[in-house]
Scaffold this motif. Structure first.
Motif, PDB file in Angstrom:
ATOM      1  N   ILE A  18       0.856  -1.186   0.000  1.00  0.00           N
ATOM      2  CA  ILE A  18       0.000   0.000   0.000  1.00  0.00           C
ATOM      3  C   ILE A  18       0.887   1.230   0.000  1.00  0.00           C
ATOM      4  O   ILE A  18       1.791   1.359   0.835  1.00  0.00           O
ATOM      5  N   GLU A  19       0.666   2.114  -0.947  1.00  0.00           N
ATOM      6  CA  GLU A  19       1.424   3.358  -0.971  1.00  0.00           C
ATOM      7  C   GLU A  19       0.996   4.202   0.212  1.00  0.00           C
ATOM      8  O   GLU A  19      -0.192   4.468   0.407  1.00  0.00           O
ATOM      9  N   SER A  20       1.971   4.631   1.024  1.00  0.00           N
ATOM     10  CA  SER A  20       1.649   5.327   2.265  1.00  0.00           C
ATOM     11  C   SER A  20       2.787   6.271   2.614  1.00  0.00           C
ATOM     12  O   SER A  20       3.860   5.834   3.034  1.00  0.00           O
ATOM     13  N   VAL A  21       2.568   7.559   2.435  1.00  0.00           N
ATOM     14  CA  VAL A  21       3.596   8.565   2.713  1.00  0.00           C
ATOM     15  C   VAL A  21       2.980   9.678   3.540  1.00  0.00           C
ATOM     16  O   VAL A  21       1.789   9.984   3.424  1.00  0.00           O
ATOM     17  N   THR A  22       3.775  10.300   4.379  1.00  0.00           N
ATOM     18  CA  THR A  22       3.288  11.416   5.191  1.00  0.00           C
ATOM     19  C   THR A  22       3.266  12.687   4.365  1.00  0.00           C
ATOM     20  O   THR A  22       4.097  12.886   3.472  1.00  0.00           O
ATOM     21  N   THR A  23       2.331  13.565   4.682  1.00  0.00           N
ATOM     22  CA  THR A  23       2.227  14.827   3.943  1.00  0.00           C
ATOM     23  C   THR A  23       3.412  15.736   4.209  1.00  0.00           C
ATOM     24  O   THR A  23       3.782  16.546   3.358  1.00  0.00           O
ATOM     25  N   SER A  24       4.043  15.601   5.360  1.00  0.00           N
ATOM     26  CA  SER A  24       5.168  16.474   5.697  1.00  0.00           C
ATOM     27  C   SER A  24       6.459  16.052   5.014  1.00  0.00           C
ATOM     28  O   SER A  24       7.323  16.877   4.743  1.00  0.00           O
ATOM     29  N   ASP A  25       6.593  14.753   4.714  1.00  0.00           N
ATOM     30  CA  ASP A  25       7.840  14.257   4.137  1.00  0.00           C
ATOM     31  C   ASP A  25       7.842  14.262   2.620  1.00  0.00           C
ATOM     32  O   ASP A  25       8.885  14.443   1.996  1.00  0.00           O
ATOM     33  N   VAL A  26       6.697  14.031   2.014  1.00  0.00           N
ATOM     34  CA  VAL A  26       6.637  13.897   0.560  1.00  0.00           C
ATOM     35  C   VAL A  26       5.474  14.711   0.030  1.00  0.00           C
ATOM     36  O   VAL A  26       4.355  14.625   0.559  1.00  0.00           O
ATOM     37  N   GLY A  27       5.731  15.501  -1.025  1.00  0.00           N
ATOM     38  CA  GLY A  27       4.660  16.261  -1.657  1.00  0.00           C
ATOM     39  C   GLY A  27       3.858  15.379  -2.594  1.00  0.00           C
ATOM     40  O   GLY A  27       3.962  15.494  -3.811  1.00  0.00           O
ATOM     41  N   TRP A  28       3.073  14.479  -2.030  1.00  0.00           N
ATOM     42  CA  TRP A  28       2.345  13.503  -2.851  1.00  0.00           C
ATOM     43  C   TRP A  28       1.187  14.145  -3.586  1.00  0.00           C
ATOM     44  O   TRP A  28       0.843  13.781  -4.693  1.00  0.00           O
ATOM     45  N   THR A  29       0.552  15.156  -2.936  1.00  0.00           N
ATOM     46  CA  THR A  29      -0.635  15.776  -3.509  1.00  0.00           C
ATOM     47  C   THR A  29      -0.266  16.595  -4.732  1.00  0.00           C
ATOM     48  O   THR A  29       0.709  17.334  -4.726  1.00  0.00           O
ATOM     49  N   ILE A  30      -1.066  16.486  -5.794  1.00  0.00           N
ATOM     50  CA  ILE A  30      -0.890  17.289  -6.998  1.00  0.00           C
ATOM     51  C   ILE A  30      -1.938  18.390  -6.981  1.00  0.00           C
ATOM     52  O   ILE A  30      -3.100  18.191  -7.314  1.00  0.00           O
ATOM     53  N   GLY A  31      -1.535  19.585  -6.565  1.00  0.00           N
ATOM     54  CA  GLY A  31      -2.461  20.705  -6.520  1.00  0.00           C
ATOM     55  C   GLY A  31      -3.482  20.543  -5.414  1.00  0.00           C
ATOM     56  O   GLY A  31      -3.543  19.543  -4.698  1.00  0.00           O
ATOM     57  N   GLY A  32      -4.310  21.561  -5.231  1.00  0.00           N
ATOM     58  CA  GLY A  32      -5.388  21.481  -4.265  1.00  0.00           C
ATOM     59  C   GLY A  32      -4.914  21.493  -2.834  1.00  0.00           C
ATOM     60  O   GLY A  32      -3.854  21.999  -2.489  1.00  0.00           O
ATOM     61  N   LEU A  33      -5.721  20.897  -1.946  1.00  0.00           N
ATOM     62  CA  LEU A  33      -5.460  20.896  -0.517  1.00  0.00           C
ATOM     63  C   LEU A  33      -4.505  19.772  -0.149  1.00  0.00           C
ATOM     64  O   LEU A  33      -4.544  18.692  -0.713  1.00  0.00           O
ATOM     65  N   ASP A  34      -3.660  20.027   0.817  1.00  0.00           N
ATOM     66  CA  ASP A  34      -2.691  19.019   1.249  1.00  0.00           C
ATOM     67  C   ASP A  34      -2.952  18.710   2.717  1.00  0.00           C
ATOM     68  O   ASP A  34      -3.789  17.868   3.041  1.00  0.00           O
ATOM     69  N   LYS A  35      -2.288  19.397   3.620  1.00  0.00           N
ATOM     70  CA  LYS A  35      -2.483  19.138   5.042  1.00  0.00           C
ATOM     71  C   LYS A  35      -3.868  19.568   5.510  1.00  0.00           C
ATOM     72  O   LYS A  35      -4.399  19.006   6.479  1.00  0.00           O
ATOM     73  N   GLU A  36      -4.454  20.552   4.842  1.00  0.00           N
ATOM     74  CA  GLU A  36      -5.758  21.045   5.287  1.00  0.00           C
ATOM     75  C   GLU A  36      -6.863  20.014   5.107  1.00  0.00           C
ATOM     76  O   GLU A  36      -7.908  20.125   5.744  1.00  0.00           O
ATOM     77  N   ARG A  37      -6.648  19.027   4.271  1.00  0.00           N
ATOM     78  CA  ARG A  37      -7.684  18.003   4.122  1.00  0.00           C
ATOM     79  C   ARG A  37      -7.894  17.250   5.429  1.00  0.00           C
ATOM     80  O   ARG A  37      -8.937  16.621   5.633  1.00  0.00           O
ATOM     81  N   PHE A  38      -6.905  17.296   6.335  1.00  0.00           N
ATOM     82  CA  PHE A  38      -7.017  16.614   7.628  1.00  0.00           C
ATOM     83  C   PHE A  38      -7.431  17.551   8.757  1.00  0.00           C
ATOM     84  O   PHE A  38      -7.810  17.083   9.826  1.00  0.00           O
TER      85      PHE A  38
ATOM     86  N   PRO B 278      -1.411  11.264   9.797  1.00  0.00           N
ATOM     87  CA  PRO B 278      -2.015  11.127   8.467  1.00  0.00           C
ATOM     88  C   PRO B 278      -0.989  10.709   7.415  1.00  0.00           C
ATOM     89  O   PRO B 278       0.131  11.214   7.364  1.00  0.00           O
ATOM     90  N   HIS B 279      -1.407   9.793   6.553  1.00  0.00           N
ATOM     91  CA  HIS B 279      -0.602   9.339   5.421  1.00  0.00           C
ATOM     92  C   HIS B 279      -1.472   9.388   4.159  1.00  0.00           C
ATOM     93  O   HIS B 279      -2.699   9.278   4.231  1.00  0.00           O
ATOM     94  N   LEU B 280      -0.817   9.542   3.045  1.00  0.00           N
ATOM     95  CA  LEU B 280      -1.498   9.593   1.748  1.00  0.00           C
ATOM     96  C   LEU B 280      -0.920   8.529   0.826  1.00  0.00           C
ATOM     97  O   LEU B 280       0.197   8.061   1.023  1.00  0.00           O
ATOM     98  N   GLY B 281      -1.701   8.167  -0.189  1.00  0.00           N
ATOM     99  CA  GLY B 281      -1.207   7.206  -1.168  1.00  0.00           C
ATOM    100  C   GLY B 281      -2.282   6.793  -2.142  1.00  0.00           C
ATOM    101  O   GLY B 281      -3.429   7.247  -2.073  1.00  0.00           O
ATOM    102  N   SER B 282      -1.901   5.924  -3.053  1.00  0.00           N
ATOM    103  CA  SER B 282      -2.831   5.432  -4.057  1.00  0.00           C
ATOM    104  C   SER B 282      -3.982   4.670  -3.414  1.00  0.00           C
ATOM    105  O   SER B 282      -3.825   3.995  -2.396  1.00  0.00           O
TER     106      SER B 282
END
Length: 567
Positions: A121-141, A178-182
């Motif tokens: 499972i792809e799982s990265v923290t918002t602070s370590d990796v800019g996974w988000t493409i545009g839009g909201l990043d940390k604010e989504r949480f 919080p972590h993000l991923g596919s």
């Protein structure tokens, strides 16, 4: 039976049925969730079509909408049903009706059997990796998102703005990072069961229900709390463009998908018949142990994203045409702009073309006509010599000229008597090399046979036009390469300047220049400049000439004096 599949189906029910039969035929139990937006009649027909498969079940239905909680609710219900109905399943693979197995499913089963305790499972923290493409990043949480971004855009944006203005912040559940991923994962029974049976699940579900796009963070975050061993990658090949939208695979992607070595790919175009016939590929003992490698396909898609976002130099496309600054260069190839030289030298354009082999146009922006090289009335690409058509869009005229002749270096003459509409483009174009001898227009006026009093107004006008051009070229956002000198400065060492022009245009192939081209007759020029001053018009762009001096562009440059010191 070690691999089970949870499939989320939204559209293209016939293709989804075909994929379900692939998985089921390989011995994988499948629990299917059908979007509640699918009509009851279509759903009933879909269920009936798969009723002959004993290891296929259907879960409770939820309305699935992008960015909303319904996708998580659907996967939770289907996963719980799969785990309860098929106790022998060790890994659960989340797929969609638009996913296509690329390799034999037996190879995926063997791959997972060799890694029984690994969660993919792809799982990265918002602070370590800019996974988000545009839009909201940390604010989504930290904000709440009760409104649909697609259906209720105004309410969505307004509520986000309100929360920011009031500085409202959600408190994260205790111990949650919080972590993000596919969205597409493959989890072990142990990890998935721990997530679904977590005593804090009501609290966690309440929190994630108001997170934006929870399918990209719910399992990705909770797996970090329960998994023994995580490989932060997805076994499903899913590519996204620069706007975060998924790439769609068509028939002409067959070879690329085959070389990727990935087990599953999405998103497949429903009518890509060639792909559905070619995959899953037949078993190959030499490829059975192949590790998924997306390096090649990543490079291709990175190039595609770059091409789509930036385009080719000097080629304007419909999607970017209104936005000039989105182009990585206004023009397709380097070119040279020369101002003032044809006022000084006889037949300068022909001489320069002979010396360099470059296509040297005359005054492309002349008021009478477009002076193409060789005197042609129509240039490559059907460009006419009509000044009216040229001035309809002077920027695109130059862009088309350079694009159509990009196989050769091009140059053209320019001057204050020409149309100035293109000056900002030349200034901002990194492909442009601009050489200007200021005040050279005074030579042409002096040779007109008219006294200074008669041409005083024209001289003032030309000087004002040239001054505005120079100010433009010296702007802070100028990107062109430019060399600006007064007429007096140029006439001190014309051969050196001409050699620099040849070097700039020809590079290492430039010939060494020993003699300048023939100059116009400069007799009486200095007196003409003085007469303009006497008439009250100061031609400061020409530079300073001594009254007794007779300029001669062909004379050798005197050696500069220097002092040799000694102890």
């Amino acid at each position: 039976m070690t691999l089970g599949v949870v499939m989320l189906v939204h559209t293209s029910l016939l293709r989804a049925e075909q994929m379900i039969r692939h998985w089921s035929g390989a011995g994988c139990p499948v629990v299917v969730h059908v979007d509640k937006k699918v009509s009851s009649a279509d759903h009933a027909g879909f269920v009936a079509a798969l009723s002959d498969l004993e290891n296929v079940q259907f879960s409770a239905r939820f309305r699935c909408e992008w960015g909303m909680w319904g996708l998580i609710a659907a996967s939770q219900a289907a996963s719980a049903q799969l785990l309860a109905a098929f106790p022998d399943v060790r890994h659960v693979f989340l797929a969609s009706g638009a996913c296509l197995p690329l390799r034999p499913i037996a190879e995926l089963q063997d791959y997972l059997d060799a890694r029984p305790d690994t969660d993919f499972i792809e799982s990265v923290t918002t602070s370590d990796v800019g996974w988000t493409i545009g839009g909201l990043d940390k604010e989504r949480f930290t904000l709440r998102f009760p409104f649909s971004w697609k259906r209720q855009r105004r309410l969505f944006d307004g509520f986000v703005t309100l929360q920011r203005a009031l500085q409202l912040r959600r408190k994260l559940p205790r111990g949650l990072i919080p972590h993000l991923g596919s969205q597409w994962w493959c989890l072990t029974r142990k990890t998935l069961s721990a997530i679904l049976e977590d005593p804090r699940r009501p609290e966690l579900d309440r929190y994630f229900r108001r997170v934006w796009i929870p399918d990209e963070c719910y399992y990705q975050t909770l797996a970090r709390q329960h998994a023994r061993q995580i490989e932060s990658r997805s076994l499903t090949l899913a590519k996204f463009d620069f706007q975060g939208k998924p790439h769609i695979f068509y028939d002409d992607h067959a070879e690329l998908l085959s070389r990727s070595g990935c087990f599953v790919a999405r998103k497949i175009w429903p009518t890509a018949d060639a792909l559905y016939q070619a995959f899953p590929r037949k078993p190959d003992p030499f490829a059975a142990k192949q590790e998924p490698n997306t390096g090649t396909i990543d490079r291709v898609f990175s190039q595609a994203v770059d091409r789509r976002a930036n385009g080719r130099q000097g080629l304007y496309m419909q999607s970017r045409f209104p936005f000039m600054d989105r182009e990585n260069s206004f023009t397709a190839a380097p070119y040279t702009v020369l101002q003032g030289f044809d006022d000084i030298f006889l037949g300068f354009a022909d001489w320069l073309a002979t010396q360099t082999g470059v296509v040297v146009h005359g005054h492309l922006y002349g008021s009478d006509k477009v002076h193409f090289a060789g005197g042609d009335a129509v240039y490559r690409g059907g460009l006419p010599d009509s000044p009216r058509l040229r001035d309809y869009n002077s920027k695109m005229f130059l862009t088309n000229l350079i694009w159509n002749g990009r196989d050769q270096r091009q140059a053209f003459l320019f001057g204050p008597a020409d149309s100035q509409q293109v000056k900002w483009m030349i200034t901002k174009d990194s492909q442009a090399s601009v050489w200007i001898v200021t005040g050279a227009w005074a030579i042409t006026l002096s040779r007109s046979g008219q006294p200074a009093s008669a041409v005083r107004a024209e001289a003032a006008r030309l000087q004002q036009v040239e001054t505005r051009l120079l100010n433009t070229l010296r702007a802070q956002d100028a990107r062109s390469r430019r060399r600006i000198m007064t007429l007096a400065e140029f006439l001190e060492s014309p051969v050196d300047v001409l050699q620099s022009i040849l070097d700039d245009m020809g590079g290492h192939r430039a010939a060494n220049l020993t003699v300048a081209p023939p100059t116009v007759n400069l007799d009486g020029f200095v007196q003409f400049v003085q007469d303009l001053k006497n008439q009250g018009m100061h031609p400061y762009l020409t530079g300073d000439f001594a009254v007794s001096e007779t300029p001669d562009s062909s004379r050798p440059r005197p050696r500069k004096p220097y002092i040799v010191g000694h102890k």
